[in-house]
Design an enzyme around this catalytic site. Structure first.
Site, PDB file in Angstrom:
ATOM      1  N   SER A 145       0.853  -1.189   0.000  1.00 46.72           N
ATOM      2  CA  SER A 145       0.000   0.000   0.000  1.00 46.72           C
ATOM      3  C   SER A 145       0.884   1.231   0.000  1.00 46.72           C
ATOM      4  O   SER A 145       2.032   1.189   0.471  1.00 46.72           O
ATOM      5  CB  SER A 145      -0.893   0.005   1.248  1.00 46.72           C
ATOM      6  OG  SER A 145      -1.501   1.274   1.433  1.00 46.72           O
ATOM      7  N   TYR A 158      -1.049  -0.734  10.417  1.00 43.90           N
ATOM      8  CA  TYR A 158      -1.141  -1.118   9.002  1.00 43.90           C
ATOM      9  C   TYR A 158       0.009  -0.507   8.206  1.00 43.90           C
ATOM     10  O   TYR A 158       0.684  -1.199   7.427  1.00 43.90           O
ATOM     11  CB  TYR A 158      -2.483  -0.668   8.427  1.00 43.90           C
ATOM     12  CG  TYR A 158      -2.706  -1.089   6.990  1.00 43.90           C
ATOM     13  CD1 TYR A 158      -3.064  -2.391   6.684  1.00 43.90           C
ATOM     14  CD2 TYR A 158      -2.547  -0.183   5.937  1.00 43.90           C
ATOM     15  CE1 TYR A 158      -3.262  -2.792   5.361  1.00 43.90           C
ATOM     16  CE2 TYR A 158      -2.745  -0.563   4.624  1.00 43.90           C
ATOM     17  CZ  TYR A 158      -3.102  -1.872   4.340  1.00 43.90           C
ATOM     18  OH  TYR A 158      -3.289  -2.262   3.039  1.00 43.90           O
TER      19      TYR A 158
END
Length: 239
Positions: A145, A158
């Site tokens: 990501s 995350y």
């Protein structure tokens, strides 16, 4: 379909939904034998029904939890006995975890995100790497990501897990040297997935690309003639 993956053996994690599910179907359509790994057996069985109805490729269902190291070891041993190798590894499984200030994240939530997004992929490298070595052109792709290389407030565990994933895969790619294995990362960006909906609950999903939109780019990364090694490849968005 072009049959680009005819005869190839591919392991895809997080295959029960989102990008992993789209890849499992597309890889089968391209002629691969796909080992579809996910925790949700019911969703895997639904995927199997769709693949059987399509009539192309072969799907092997593996309903297991990647956070359990002994399970990855067992899966690798079973794959070696059955196929003697794997040609493709796609580390797609991931979890968002808690969003909020870094200091407010509970230890158990922090650990769960790191176990799923980082440590499980390290275990895949440990146990599936030797199987990739048996391929004439082993290919590994891990889904990352932008927050892994562009810090963003409140994305906490995350973001840290994806930053660690990128460093880990790029380090492994350097270690692969002149082997037949190529390892890269793919950043899909904004995509219509359950995780995206959790992170942006007010967003209109109709404005987002479907998971299937990433299949072609990832197919390029797992192809025998892939030129990349240790790269973060971002999805190309139309203007």
């Amino acid at each position: 379909m072009t049959g680009r993956l005819e005869g190839r053996i591919a392991l895809i994690t997080g295959a029960s939904r989102g990008i992993g599910r789209a890849l499992a179907k597309r890889f089968c359509q391209e002629g691969a034998t796909v080992i579809a790994l996910a925790r949700t057996q019911g969703a895997l069985e639904e995927l199997d029904d769709e693949v059987r109805a399509d009539g192309r490729g072969t799907l092997v269902l593996v309903p297991e939890d990647l956070r359990k190291e002994e399970k990855i070891d067992q899966i690798a041993a079973a794959l070696y006995q059955r196929f003697g190798k794997i040609d493709i590894l796609v580390g797609n499984a991931g979890t968002l975890g808690t969003m909020g200030p870094m200091g407010h994240i509970k230890p158990k939530h922090w650990q769960d995100v790191l176990d799923t997004n980082l440590t499980a992929n390290w275990q895949l490298i440990r146990y599936m790497g030797p199987l990739l070595e048996q391929s004439d052109a082993g290919r590994a792709v891990f889904v990352t990501s932008s927050v892994g290389h562009e810090p963003r407030a409140y994305w906490g565990a995350y973001a840290v897990s994806k930053a660690g994933l990128e460093m880990m895969v790029q380090t492994w790619a350097l270690e692969l040297g002149k082997t037949n294995i190529r390892a890269n990362l793919y950043d899909p960006g904004r995509t219509r997935t359950r995780m995206r909906a959790s992170a942006f609950p007010g967003e209109d999903p109709e404005t987002l690309p479907l998971p299937e939109s990433h299949c072609e780019a990832i197919l390029d990364l797992v192809s025998v003639d892939c030129p990349h090694q240790g790269q973060v490849i971002a999805a190309v968005r139309p203007e």
